[in-house]
Each structure stands twice: as C-alpha cells, then as structure tokens.
Design a protein around this motif. Structure first.
Motif, mmCIF file in Angstrom:
data_model
loop_
_atom_site.group_PDB
_atom_site.id
_atom_site.type_symbol
_atom_site.label_atom_id
_atom_site.label_comp_id
_atom_site.label_asym_id
_atom_site.label_seq_id
_atom_site.Cartn_x
_atom_site.Cartn_y
_atom_site.Cartn_z
ATOM 1 N N THR A 232 -7.114 -1.700 -6.572
ATOM 2 C CA THR A 232 -7.293 -0.465 -7.339
ATOM 3 C C THR A 232 -8.540 0.283 -6.883
ATOM 4 O O THR A 232 -8.501 1.496 -6.645
ATOM 5 C CB THR A 232 -7.391 -0.764 -8.848
ATOM 6 O OG1 THR A 232 -6.220 -1.451 -9.280
ATOM 7 C CG2 THR A 232 -7.555 0.513 -9.650
ATOM 8 N N LEU A 233 -9.644 -0.434 -6.747
ATOM 9 C CA LEU A 233 -10.906 0.193 -6.345
ATOM 10 C C LEU A 233 -10.794 0.836 -4.964
ATOM 11 O O LEU A 233 -11.306 1.939 -4.740
ATOM 12 C CB LEU A 233 -12.033 -0.838 -6.356
ATOM 13 C CG LEU A 233 -12.521 -1.298 -7.734
ATOM 14 C CD1 LEU A 233 -13.442 -2.501 -7.610
ATOM 15 C CD2 LEU A 233 -13.235 -0.156 -8.450
ATOM 16 N N SER A 234 -10.139 0.165 -4.057
ATOM 17 C CA SER A 234 -10.022 0.722 -2.707
ATOM 18 C C SER A 234 -9.191 2.001 -2.707
ATOM 19 O O SER A 234 -9.474 2.934 -1.954
ATOM 20 C CB SER A 234 -9.422 -0.308 -1.751
ATOM 21 O OG SER A 234 -8.065 -0.556 -2.053
ATOM 22 N N ARG A 235 -8.191 2.056 -3.578
ATOM 23 C CA ARG A 235 -7.341 3.250 -3.631
ATOM 24 C C ARG A 235 -8.005 4.409 -4.373
ATOM 25 O O ARG A 235 -7.755 5.575 -4.061
ATOM 26 C CB ARG A 235 -6.002 2.906 -4.274
ATOM 27 C CG ARG A 235 -5.196 1.901 -3.472
ATOM 28 C CD ARG A 235 -3.815 1.702 -4.042
ATOM 29 N NE ARG A 235 -3.124 0.598 -3.391
ATOM 30 C CZ ARG A 235 -1.817 0.416 -3.432
ATOM 31 N NH1 ARG A 235 -1.047 1.259 -4.107
ATOM 32 N NH2 ARG A 235 -1.264 -0.617 -2.826
ATOM 33 N N VAL A 236 -8.825 4.102 -5.370
ATOM 34 C CA VAL A 236 -9.501 5.169 -6.116
ATOM 35 C C VAL A 236 -10.342 6.033 -5.182
ATOM 36 O O VAL A 236 -10.405 7.255 -5.331
ATOM 37 C CB VAL A 236 -10.389 4.578 -7.232
ATOM 38 C CG1 VAL A 236 -11.231 5.670 -7.875
ATOM 39 C CG2 VAL A 236 -9.554 3.890 -8.293
ATOM 40 N N ARG A 237 -10.939 5.411 -4.212
ATOM 41 C CA ARG A 237 -11.873 6.131 -3.334
ATOM 42 C C ARG A 237 -11.198 7.293 -2.613
ATOM 43 O O ARG A 237 -11.832 8.331 -2.363
ATOM 44 C CB ARG A 237 -12.496 5.177 -2.325
ATOM 45 C CG ARG A 237 -13.279 4.056 -2.973
ATOM 46 C CD ARG A 237 -13.832 3.075 -1.954
ATOM 47 N NE ARG A 237 -15.051 3.561 -1.346
ATOM 48 C CZ ARG A 237 -15.765 2.854 -0.475
ATOM 49 N NH1 ARG A 237 -15.367 1.652 -0.109
ATOM 50 N NH2 ARG A 237 -16.876 3.336 0.039
ATOM 51 N N VAL A 238 -9.933 7.154 -2.273
ATOM 52 C CA VAL A 238 -9.262 8.218 -1.517
ATOM 53 C C VAL A 238 -9.009 9.456 -2.373
ATOM 54 O O VAL A 238 -8.769 10.536 -1.836
ATOM 55 C CB VAL A 238 -7.929 7.720 -0.895
ATOM 56 C CG1 VAL A 238 -8.160 6.499 -0.032
ATOM 57 C CG2 VAL A 238 -6.889 7.441 -1.962
ATOM 58 N N LEU A 239 -9.075 9.312 -3.691
ATOM 59 C CA LEU A 239 -8.825 10.451 -4.575
ATOM 60 C C LEU A 239 -10.007 11.414 -4.651
ATOM 61 O O LEU A 239 -9.829 12.585 -4.982
ATOM 62 C CB LEU A 239 -8.482 9.951 -5.984
ATOM 63 C CG LEU A 239 -7.170 9.197 -6.135
ATOM 64 C CD1 LEU A 239 -7.054 8.617 -7.540
ATOM 65 C CD2 LEU A 239 -5.985 10.100 -5.832
ATOM 66 N N GLY A 240 -11.203 10.909 -4.373
ATOM 67 C CA GLY A 240 -12.385 11.771 -4.417
ATOM 68 C C GLY A 240 -12.681 12.340 -5.793
ATOM 69 O O GLY A 240 -13.156 13.473 -5.917
ATOM 70 N N LEU A 241 -12.423 11.573 -6.831
ATOM 71 C CA LEU A 241 -12.666 12.058 -8.192
ATOM 72 C C LEU A 241 -14.160 12.115 -8.492
ATOM 73 O O LEU A 241 -14.919 11.219 -8.092
ATOM 74 C CB LEU A 241 -11.988 11.127 -9.207
ATOM 75 C CG LEU A 241 -10.466 11.032 -9.148
ATOM 76 C CD1 LEU A 241 -9.972 10.000 -10.149
ATOM 77 C CD2 LEU A 241 -9.841 12.391 -9.419
ATOM 78 N N PRO A 242 -14.603 13.129 -9.235
ATOM 79 C CA PRO A 242 -16.019 13.200 -9.598
ATOM 80 C C PRO A 242 -16.384 12.169 -10.669
ATOM 81 O O PRO A 242 -15.640 11.989 -11.628
ATOM 82 C CB PRO A 242 -16.180 14.629 -10.138
ATOM 83 C CG PRO A 242 -14.816 14.998 -10.633
ATOM 84 C CD PRO A 242 -13.840 14.300 -9.720
ATOM 85 N N ASP A 243 -17.500 11.501 -10.471
ATOM 86 C CA ASP A 243 -18.051 10.565 -11.460
ATOM 87 C C ASP A 243 -16.980 9.605 -11.984
ATOM 88 O O ASP A 243 -16.772 9.450 -13.175
ATOM 89 C CB ASP A 243 -18.683 11.351 -12.611
ATOM 90 C CG ASP A 243 -19.438 10.454 -13.606
ATOM 91 O OD1 ASP A 243 -19.790 9.316 -13.240
ATOM 92 O OD2 ASP A 243 -19.645 10.901 -14.747
ATOM 93 N N TRP A 244 -16.288 8.928 -11.066
ATOM 94 C CA TRP A 244 -15.201 8.032 -11.467
ATOM 95 C C TRP A 244 -15.738 6.655 -11.833
ATOM 96 O O TRP A 244 -16.807 6.241 -11.407
ATOM 97 C CB TRP A 244 -14.130 7.941 -10.399
ATOM 98 C CG TRP A 244 -14.548 7.273 -9.107
ATOM 99 C CD1 TRP A 244 -15.079 7.893 -8.007
ATOM 100 C CD2 TRP A 244 -14.467 5.884 -8.788
ATOM 101 N NE1 TRP A 244 -15.330 6.969 -7.021
ATOM 102 C CE2 TRP A 244 -14.964 5.725 -7.467
ATOM 103 C CE3 TRP A 244 -14.018 4.752 -9.476
ATOM 104 C CZ2 TRP A 244 -15.028 4.485 -6.823
ATOM 105 C CZ3 TRP A 244 -14.093 3.508 -8.841
ATOM 106 C CH2 TRP A 244 -14.586 3.383 -7.537
ATOM 107 N N LEU A 245 -14.947 5.946 -12.626
ATOM 108 C CA LEU A 245 -15.354 4.633 -13.120
ATOM 109 C C LEU A 245 -14.100 3.874 -13.556
ATOM 110 O O LEU A 245 -13.319 4.380 -14.367
ATOM 111 C CB LEU A 245 -16.301 4.808 -14.318
ATOM 112 C CG LEU A 245 -17.190 3.657 -14.758
ATOM 113 C CD1 LEU A 245 -18.175 3.254 -13.670
ATOM 114 C CD2 LEU A 245 -17.938 4.041 -16.031
ATOM 115 N N VAL A 246 -13.880 2.696 -13.003
ATOM 116 C CA VAL A 246 -12.844 1.793 -13.509
ATOM 117 C C VAL A 246 -13.472 0.998 -14.641
ATOM 118 O O VAL A 246 -14.547 0.396 -14.471
ATOM 119 C CB VAL A 246 -12.315 0.857 -12.399
ATOM 120 C CG1 VAL A 246 -11.394 -0.204 -12.991
ATOM 121 C CG2 VAL A 246 -11.573 1.661 -11.336
ATOM 122 N N VAL A 247 -12.826 1.004 -15.809
ATOM 123 C CA VAL A 247 -13.495 0.493 -17.009
ATOM 124 C C VAL A 247 -12.662 -0.531 -17.773
ATOM 125 O O VAL A 247 -11.455 -0.663 -17.585
ATOM 126 C CB VAL A 247 -13.842 1.653 -17.989
ATOM 127 C CG1 VAL A 247 -14.753 2.667 -17.329
ATOM 128 C CG2 VAL A 247 -12.587 2.316 -18.524
#
Length: 200
Positions: free
Chosen positions: A31-46
């Motif tokens: 999940t973390l590796s895939r989130v990075r490609v989205l370029g979301l501002p101030d993202w956080l898996v919680v």
C-alpha cells in the motif's frame, strides 16, 4: 509467544519496532509503495491497518487478519468540494484495485463539512492530516505512517505507542466519541482476545 515484549520500552525502541513490523507486513508495504505514485498532498496511512498489523505480528496471526480496509488520509484545502475528493478517489482506484483490502481515501481538510450529519455533532477544522489523528476516538488508534522526503518511513503517533504494545484500547475524550470507542473496542476483542478496553 510473548505478545507484550515491547510493552513499557522507551518510545524510540517502540518506534523502531513499530516501523520494522509495519514495513515488513506485505499489505502495508505494498500500500505504501503505491500511495507514493499518487502524489497526494500531506498523505498519511492511518489507524487500523497499522495497529492491527502489529497485533497480528505479535500474536502470530497472518497479514490482513481482522482488517476491513486501509485508511489513507490526505490534506488539500485548495478545493473542499465533494467532487474534488471524489476525483482523487477515482484516480486512486486503479492503483489499489488488486490489493486484498479496499483503500478508503479521505481529504482531512473537509471532514468538518460532513462530520455533523454523520455523527450528530461538530468537529474541528483540522490543520493537517497529522492534526486529525489527534481526534480519533481512542488514543491507541491515533497512529499514521508515510514516507518523508528522503524516502524513509515517518511515524505520526501523538499519544505514543505503548497502548498498542500493551494491547490496551484507551479512550480519547477530546470529542464525544464514546460510542465509536466502545464499538471498536468490542470488535477488536473479538479478533484479539489479548486486548483490554479502558472504559470511557
């Protein structure tokens, strides 16, 4: 297996153990590796996917056990419309499509707009994704991770990690969230009987 082996250690030792455990979990790592490609501002898996993965590791349960979804926050004040958030969700859908659990995405800049109709009470206007974590119903659940600018895993844990490693769900009374605290505590005990729930 000594599931309490990290209980009572210093925050730095608990932080190292926590990050080691979640980064080694296949679901979280992917999940973390895939989130990075989205370029979301101030993202956080919680929240649940994180502390549940720690409890799974410490009690010998498989990755993903007891986890309903992965919560992904981001913070974008530039457009607080439902449509803007929905477009982010739609853009992210194919990125996470083949993961074993759904990824729930929410813009924390607009939570105060829908929170009253869902929960019957107001909540603050959050100033960041990290700020929103401080208002979770249970202090135990207030945890998040993301990659920093150097690609290292960064931890957000405003109440520390000892509750997680103590298998203790502690209420956070900053908002009137008693019902949520009790419901989540009861569900957690069904999956991890080692857990104790502090009454509201």
């Amino acid at each position: 297996m000594d599931h309490l082996r990290y209980c009572g250690l210093s925050f730095e030792k608990q932080r190292a153990a926590f990050l080691d455990i979640v980064s080694a979990d296949p679901l979280i790592a992917e999940t973390l590796s895939r989130v990075r490609v989205l370029g979301l501002p101030d993202w956080l898996v919680v929240s649940g996917a994180l502390y549940n993965s720690v409890w799974n590791h410490l009690t010998g349960k498989p990755s993903g056990y007891g986890i309903r979804d992965v919560d992904l926050f981001y913070f974008d004040e530039s457009d607080l419309s439902y449509e803007a958030e929905d477009s982010v969700i739609a853009r992210a859908a194919p990125v996470f499509a083949d993961l074993p659990l759904p990824v729930e995405i929410r813009n924390q800049a607009r939570v105060h707009l829908w929170y009253p109709s869902k929960f019957g009470r107001s909540c603050p206007c959050y100033s960041s994704s990290s700020d929103s974590v401080r208002f979770f119903a249970s202090k135990t659940h207030a945890v998040g991770v993301r990659f920093d600018t150097d690609g290292r895993l960064d931890l957000v844990a405003p109440f520390g990690l000892d509750d997680i490693f103590s298998f203790c769900i502690t209420p956070n009374r900053v908002l009137d969230s008693r019902q949520t605290h009790e419901a989540k505590g009861a569900r957690a005990r069904e999956n991890w009987p080692e857990i104790s729930v502090v009454p509201w």
